[in-house]
Design an enzyme around this catalytic site. Structure first.
Site, PDB file in Angstrom:
ATOM      1  N   CYS A  78      -8.917  12.391  17.336  1.00 51.20           N
ATOM      2  CA  CYS A  78      -9.281  11.056  16.384  1.00 51.20           C
ATOM      3  C   CYS A  78     -10.752  11.592  15.976  1.00 51.20           C
ATOM      4  O   CYS A  78     -10.948  12.272  14.985  1.00 51.20           O
ATOM      5  CB  CYS A  78      -8.458  10.076  17.317  1.00 51.20           C
ATOM      6  SG  CYS A  78      -8.615   8.531  16.649  1.00 51.20           S
ATOM      7  N   HIS A 171      -5.054  10.055  21.396  1.00 50.31           N
ATOM      8  CA  HIS A 171      -5.845  10.227  22.484  1.00 50.31           C
ATOM      9  C   HIS A 171      -4.882  10.671  23.320  1.00 50.31           C
ATOM     10  O   HIS A 171      -5.079   9.367  24.641  1.00 50.31           O
ATOM     11  CB  HIS A 171      -6.470   9.004  22.703  1.00 50.31           C
ATOM     12  CG  HIS A 171      -7.249   7.940  21.506  1.00 50.31           C
ATOM     13  ND1 HIS A 171      -8.866   8.568  21.631  1.00 50.31           N
ATOM     14  CD2 HIS A 171      -7.189   7.510  20.671  1.00 50.31           C
ATOM     15  CE1 HIS A 171      -8.884   8.086  20.890  1.00 50.31           C
ATOM     16  NE2 HIS A 171      -8.409   7.277  20.001  1.00 50.31           N
ATOM     17  N   GLU A 173      -6.338  11.166  26.379  1.00 54.41           N
ATOM     18  CA  GLU A 173      -7.155  10.665  27.495  1.00 54.41           C
ATOM     19  C   GLU A 173      -6.859   9.147  27.453  1.00 54.41           C
ATOM     20  O   GLU A 173      -7.281   8.926  28.833  1.00 54.41           O
ATOM     21  CB  GLU A 173      -8.234  10.847  27.450  1.00 54.41           C
ATOM     22  CG  GLU A 173      -9.013   9.976  26.003  1.00 54.41           C
ATOM     23  CD  GLU A 173      -9.420  10.273  24.432  1.00 54.41           C
ATOM     24  OE1 GLU A 173      -8.111  10.985  24.627  1.00 54.41           O
ATOM     25  OE2 GLU A 173      -9.237   9.657  23.798  1.00 54.41           O
TER      26      GLU A 173
HETATM   27  N1  GLN Z   1     -10.750   4.924  12.440  1.00 54.83           N
HETATM   28  C1  GLN Z   1     -11.411   5.366  13.726  1.00 54.83           C
HETATM   29  C2  GLN Z   1     -12.686   6.857  12.762  1.00 54.83           C
HETATM   30  O1  GLN Z   1     -12.430   6.676  11.493  1.00 54.83           O
HETATM   31  C3  GLN Z   1     -11.177   7.163  14.664  1.00 54.83           C
HETATM   32  C4  GLN Z   1     -10.662   5.828  15.637  1.00 54.83           C
HETATM   33  C5  GLN Z   1     -10.204   6.348  17.284  1.00 54.83           C
HETATM   34  O2  GLN Z   1     -11.090   7.812  17.071  1.00 54.83           O
HETATM   35  N2  GLN Z   1      -9.619   6.011  17.624  1.00 54.83           N
HETATM   36  O3  GLN Z   1     -13.430   6.705  12.627  1.00 54.83           O
END
Ligand code: GLN
Length: 216
Positions: A78, A171, A173
């Site tokens: 992410c 994610h 994890e």
């Molecule tokens: N929206 C977050 C970003 O742009 C990422 C979200 C996440 O890591 N779950 O950094």
């Protein structure tokens, strides 16, 4: 094998817990000098503008880029994926430029638009992977030598691999399905099954390869 999880922001504790269940005692990484002996590192999800600023303040950019150039394994989930990318659609944050992908942040909308989706991930076997997307980014450009491991549809890859580099929009994890973490550990050991693992390693001119001679 030395495995670390970048522990400056985000859900690093959850990654460490999963690795622990797989029998790997991962280290929390906060300083450049802690990275020298690592074979593999996870950059967790969190907030990429914050991650980016802290990486700059703690001088972590160069050692991270060095790890990748040396063919050591790195996985970004992410916000971690946003940081691994070569370019993003916005000015801020400044990504590390490690993986040849382009990324759009918050591609599915706001926090309330977070969702879960069962994904087909061939390299993990026939069972679908339950993927949790939290204000997630999507990959909008995939460079040569980058394999798409999973996608929402033809235009929206959400898991990619380039040599020993791995990136997921979601994610793993936060689930009790440890297959992505196991796959990453295999990659770090030099056993990734992606067709481009060898090609990407040799193209970048790094010492990484899948013959067992790479750094461990
Ligand atoms: N929206 C977050 C970003 O742009 C990422 C979200 C996440 O890591 N779950 O950094």
């Amino acid at each position: 094998m030395e495995v670390g999880v970048l522990a400056i922001q985000g859900d690093f504790a959850e990654h460490i817990a999963v690795l622990g269940k797989l029998g790997v005692k991962a280290r929390e990484i906060r300083l450049p000098e802690q990275m020298a002996s690592l074979d593999a590192l996870i950059i967790p999800g969190g907030e990429s503008t914050t991650l980016s600023r802290l990486m700059t303040i703690y001088n972590l950019r160069e050692p991270l880029q060095k790890m990748a150039a040396e063919g050591r394994a790195i996985w970004g989930t992410c916000a971690g994926m946003i940081m691994l990318s070569r370019e993003i659609t916005e000015q801020d944050p400044i990504p590390l430029g490690i993986m040849d992908i382009g990324v759009q942040r918050n591609a599915f909308g706001r926090q309330v638009d977070s969702f879960e989706q069962a994904l087909n991930v061939t390299i993990l076997g026939p069972d679908l992977f339950h993927a949790i997307f939290i204000r997630a980014p999507v990959i909008i450009r995939v460079g040569e030598g980058v394999d798409v491991l999973a996608a929402l549809d033809a235009k929206r890859p959400v898991a990619v691999q380039q040599g020993r580099l791995l990136a997921t929009s979601f994610h793993p994890e936060l689930t009790d399905d440890y297959r992505f973490h196991s796959y990453f550990l295999e990659l770090a050991r030099g056993n990734g099954s992606s067709p481009n693992v060898q090609k990407a390693g040799s193209e970048s001119g790094s010492s990484s390869d899948s013959s067992g001679n790479g750094p461990r």
